[in-house]
Motif scaffolding. Structure first.
Motif, PDB file in Angstrom:
ATOM      1  N   MET A 292       0.840  -1.191   0.000  1.00  0.00           N
ATOM      2  CA  MET A 292       0.000   0.000   0.000  1.00  0.00           C
ATOM      3  C   MET A 292       0.884   1.252   0.000  1.00  0.00           C
ATOM      4  O   MET A 292       1.752   1.402   0.862  1.00  0.00           O
ATOM      5  CB  MET A 292      -0.915  -0.002   1.226  1.00  0.00           C
ATOM      6  N   LEU A 293       0.637   2.141  -0.974  1.00  0.00           N
ATOM      7  CA  LEU A 293       1.397   3.387  -1.044  1.00  0.00           C
ATOM      8  C   LEU A 293       0.766   4.446  -0.151  1.00  0.00           C
ATOM      9  O   LEU A 293      -0.425   4.392   0.159  1.00  0.00           O
ATOM     10  CB  LEU A 293       1.426   3.880  -2.493  1.00  0.00           C
ATOM     11  N   LYS A 294       1.593   5.401   0.261  1.00  0.00           N
ATOM     12  CA  LYS A 294       1.072   6.476   1.080  1.00  0.00           C
ATOM     13  C   LYS A 294       0.050   7.293   0.296  1.00  0.00           C
ATOM     14  O   LYS A 294       0.093   7.353  -0.935  1.00  0.00           O
ATOM     15  CB  LYS A 294       2.217   7.378   1.552  1.00  0.00           C
ATOM     16  N   LYS A 295      -0.855   7.920   1.012  1.00  0.00           N
ATOM     17  CA  LYS A 295      -1.915   8.698   0.397  1.00  0.00           C
ATOM     18  C   LYS A 295      -1.333   9.766  -0.527  1.00  0.00           C
ATOM     19  O   LYS A 295      -0.414  10.494  -0.173  1.00  0.00           O
ATOM     20  CB  LYS A 295      -2.769   9.358   1.480  1.00  0.00           C
ATOM     21  N   GLY A 296      -1.894   9.859  -1.737  1.00  0.00           N
ATOM     22  CA  GLY A 296      -1.462  10.860  -2.698  1.00  0.00           C
ATOM     23  C   GLY A 296      -0.269  10.439  -3.530  1.00  0.00           C
ATOM     24  O   GLY A 296       0.196  11.199  -4.375  1.00  0.00           O
ATOM     25  N   LYS A 297       0.251   9.228  -3.280  1.00  0.00           N
ATOM     26  CA  LYS A 297       1.413   8.742  -4.017  1.00  0.00           C
ATOM     27  C   LYS A 297       0.996   7.675  -5.023  1.00  0.00           C
ATOM     28  O   LYS A 297       0.049   6.932  -4.792  1.00  0.00           O
ATOM     29  CB  LYS A 297       2.445   8.136  -3.060  1.00  0.00           C
ATOM     30  N   ASP A 298       1.693   7.616  -6.136  1.00  0.00           N
ATOM     31  CA  ASP A 298       1.542   6.507  -7.070  1.00  0.00           C
ATOM     32  C   ASP A 298       2.933   6.122  -7.563  1.00  0.00           C
ATOM     33  O   ASP A 298       3.931   6.773  -7.233  1.00  0.00           O
ATOM     34  CB  ASP A 298       0.596   6.844  -8.230  1.00  0.00           C
ATOM     35  N   ILE A 299       3.008   5.050  -8.340  1.00  0.00           N
ATOM     36  CA  ILE A 299       4.311   4.539  -8.771  1.00  0.00           C
ATOM     37  C   ILE A 299       5.065   5.585  -9.581  1.00  0.00           C
ATOM     38  O   ILE A 299       6.272   5.782  -9.405  1.00  0.00           O
ATOM     39  CB  ILE A 299       4.144   3.252  -9.599  1.00  0.00           C
TER      40      ILE A 299
ATOM     41  N   SER B  68      11.408   7.902  -1.558  1.00  0.00           N
ATOM     42  CA  SER B  68      10.629   7.345  -2.675  1.00  0.00           C
ATOM     43  C   SER B  68      11.108   5.935  -2.999  1.00  0.00           C
ATOM     44  O   SER B  68      10.312   5.040  -3.286  1.00  0.00           O
ATOM     45  CB  SER B  68      10.762   8.233  -3.914  1.00  0.00           C
ATOM     46  N   LEU B  69      12.431   5.743  -2.928  1.00  0.00           N
ATOM     47  CA  LEU B  69      12.976   4.406  -3.160  1.00  0.00           C
ATOM     48  C   LEU B  69      12.466   3.437  -2.099  1.00  0.00           C
ATOM     49  O   LEU B  69      12.069   2.308  -2.417  1.00  0.00           O
ATOM     50  CB  LEU B  69      14.494   4.442  -3.156  1.00  0.00           C
ATOM     51  N   SER B  70      12.465   3.870  -0.843  1.00  0.00           N
ATOM     52  CA  SER B  70      12.003   3.012   0.249  1.00  0.00           C
ATOM     53  C   SER B  70      10.542   2.619   0.054  1.00  0.00           C
ATOM     54  O   SER B  70      10.161   1.461   0.282  1.00  0.00           O
ATOM     55  CB  SER B  70      12.170   3.729   1.594  1.00  0.00           C
ATOM     56  N   GLU B  71       9.713   3.571  -0.373  1.00  0.00           N
ATOM     57  CA  GLU B  71       8.306   3.269  -0.619  1.00  0.00           C
ATOM     58  C   GLU B  71       8.150   2.289  -1.776  1.00  0.00           C
ATOM     59  O   GLU B  71       7.300   1.396  -1.742  1.00  0.00           O
ATOM     60  CB  GLU B  71       7.536   4.561  -0.916  1.00  0.00           C
ATOM     61  N   LEU B  72       8.976   2.468  -2.799  1.00  0.00           N
ATOM     62  CA  LEU B  72       8.932   1.562  -3.946  1.00  0.00           C
ATOM     63  C   LEU B  72       9.323   0.148  -3.518  1.00  0.00           C
ATOM     64  O   LEU B  72       8.682  -0.833  -3.912  1.00  0.00           O
ATOM     65  CB  LEU B  72       9.873   2.059  -5.039  1.00  0.00           C
ATOM     66  N   VAL B  73      10.358   0.051  -2.700  1.00  0.00           N
ATOM     67  CA  VAL B  73      10.801  -1.245  -2.183  1.00  0.00           C
ATOM     68  C   VAL B  73       9.682  -1.900  -1.373  1.00  0.00           C
ATOM     69  O   VAL B  73       9.351  -3.075  -1.574  1.00  0.00           O
ATOM     70  CB  VAL B  73      12.064  -1.094  -1.313  1.00  0.00           C
ATOM     71  N   ASN B  74       9.099  -1.138  -0.461  1.00  0.00           N
ATOM     72  CA  ASN B  74       8.045  -1.683   0.396  1.00  0.00           C
ATOM     73  C   ASN B  74       6.839  -2.154  -0.408  1.00  0.00           C
ATOM     74  O   ASN B  74       6.204  -3.156  -0.062  1.00  0.00           O
ATOM     75  CB  ASN B  74       7.603  -0.639   1.422  1.00  0.00           C
ATOM     76  N   TYR B  75       6.532  -1.433  -1.467  1.00  0.00           N
ATOM     77  CA  TYR B  75       5.362  -1.775  -2.284  1.00  0.00           C
ATOM     78  C   TYR B  75       5.584  -3.071  -3.057  1.00  0.00           C
ATOM     79  O   TYR B  75       4.701  -3.929  -3.126  1.00  0.00           O
ATOM     80  CB  TYR B  75       5.056  -0.628  -3.252  1.00  0.00           C
ATOM     81  N   PHE B  76       6.771  -3.221  -3.664  1.00  0.00           N
ATOM     82  CA  PHE B  76       7.015  -4.370  -4.534  1.00  0.00           C
ATOM     83  C   PHE B  76       7.631  -5.575  -3.809  1.00  0.00           C
ATOM     84  O   PHE B  76       7.627  -6.680  -4.348  1.00  0.00           O
ATOM     85  CB  PHE B  76       7.940  -3.972  -5.689  1.00  0.00           C
ATOM     86  N   TYR B  77       8.163  -5.359  -2.609  1.00  0.00           N
ATOM     87  CA  TYR B  77       8.949  -6.413  -1.972  1.00  0.00           C
ATOM     88  C   TYR B  77       8.196  -7.736  -1.802  1.00  0.00           C
ATOM     89  O   TYR B  77       8.761  -8.797  -2.126  1.00  0.00           O
ATOM     90  CB  TYR B  77       9.478  -5.948  -0.627  1.00  0.00           C
ATOM     91  N   PRO B  78       6.961  -7.740  -1.302  1.00  0.00           N
ATOM     92  CA  PRO B  78       6.271  -9.031  -1.123  1.00  0.00           C
ATOM     93  C   PRO B  78       6.141  -9.812  -2.426  1.00  0.00           C
ATOM     94  O   PRO B  78       6.352 -11.036  -2.458  1.00  0.00           O
ATOM     95  CB  PRO B  78       4.897  -8.623  -0.578  1.00  0.00           C
ATOM     96  N   ARG B  79       5.806  -9.124  -3.495  1.00  0.00           N
ATOM     97  CA  ARG B  79       5.661  -9.770  -4.801  1.00  0.00           C
ATOM     98  C   ARG B  79       7.000 -10.318  -5.289  1.00  0.00           C
ATOM     99  O   ARG B  79       7.095 -11.452  -5.760  1.00  0.00           O
ATOM    100  CB  ARG B  79       5.102  -8.756  -5.804  1.00  0.00           C
TER     101      ARG B  79
END
Length: 214
Positions: free
Chosen positions: A1-8, A23-34
């Motif tokens: 889940m990305l923070k509110k107002g954020k997209d890839i 931004s890198l950390s959020e990208l990592v957190n978003y894709f890491y499980p997959r």
């Protein structure tokens, strides 16, 4: 889940133009499980799976000034992690004796994928079969194809794919079953023409792992 107002795209823009580590950390957190599911499916080892993923994001950060050129970040990350996982798998194979009883059947199957290119004949068969599988995917009904891509290529769970497509997890399961049966039917004549006595194992391996580089 990305923070509110954020997209890839916002995250990629922050990484590329502002050297934004958040931004890198959020990208990592978003894709890491997959990405973890993809890497672990190949390696069956937590630490190696994490290594395969971390290396991809390290290289993404190194090339951050050019990452805006990546057309499909999801496909890029998934493919890169698969490539890294296979490289690590080959290293693991070389470090273990081939006749070791400690290598379980799943590892042996993954080993077979990695070494199928040993002979020119097998290399040709592998490349040709890969092309035919890719064509078989394109020939799937649209709903089946989307489900197959999300589950088999992107590594999503049934629940995640269902959320992505706004359907029930049971629908995803049913559509994936239909997709695999259709691909099996379409590919069977080709493999029989090749007189491949490993037919059932070959089709099972490639339906799961055909995107891995051979």
């Amino acid at each position: 889940m990305l923070k509110k107002g954020k997209d890839i795209n916002t995250l990629i823009h922050g990484i590329c133009f502002h050297d934004d580590q958040n931004s890198l950390s959020e990208l990592v957190n978003y894709f890491y499980p997959r990405l973890y599911r993809i890497a672990y499916a190949v390696l069956k080892d937590k630490m190696l799976a994490e290594e395969a993923i971390n290396d991809v994001f390290f290289r993404l950060w190194q090339m951050r000034n050019r990452c805006i050129e990546i057309n499909d970040i999801n496909k890029y990350l998934c493919t890169s992690v698969k490539n890294n996982a296979l490289v690590l798998l080959k290293k693991e194979i070389k470090s273990k004796p081939n006749n070791s009883e400690s290598i379980d059947s799943a590892f042996k199957h993954r080993k077979e994928i990695a070494v199928m290119s040993n002979s020119p004949e097998k290399q040709y068969l592998t490349k040709e079969l890969k092309k035919r599988i890719e064509l078989a995917i394109l020939n799937l009904p649209e709903r089946c194809r989307k489900v197959f891509e999300l589950v088999k290529l992107d590594g999503l769970s049934y629940k995640e794919a269902a959320s992505e497509l706004s359907v029930k997890p049971k629908t995803v399961e049913n559509q994936l079953s239909i997709a695999l049966k259709k691909m099996h039917t379409e590919l069977k004549p080709y493999l029989q023409e090749q007189n491949d006595h490993y037919f059932e194992k070959t089709i099972a391996l490639f339906l799961i792992s055909f995107t891995l580089p051979i």
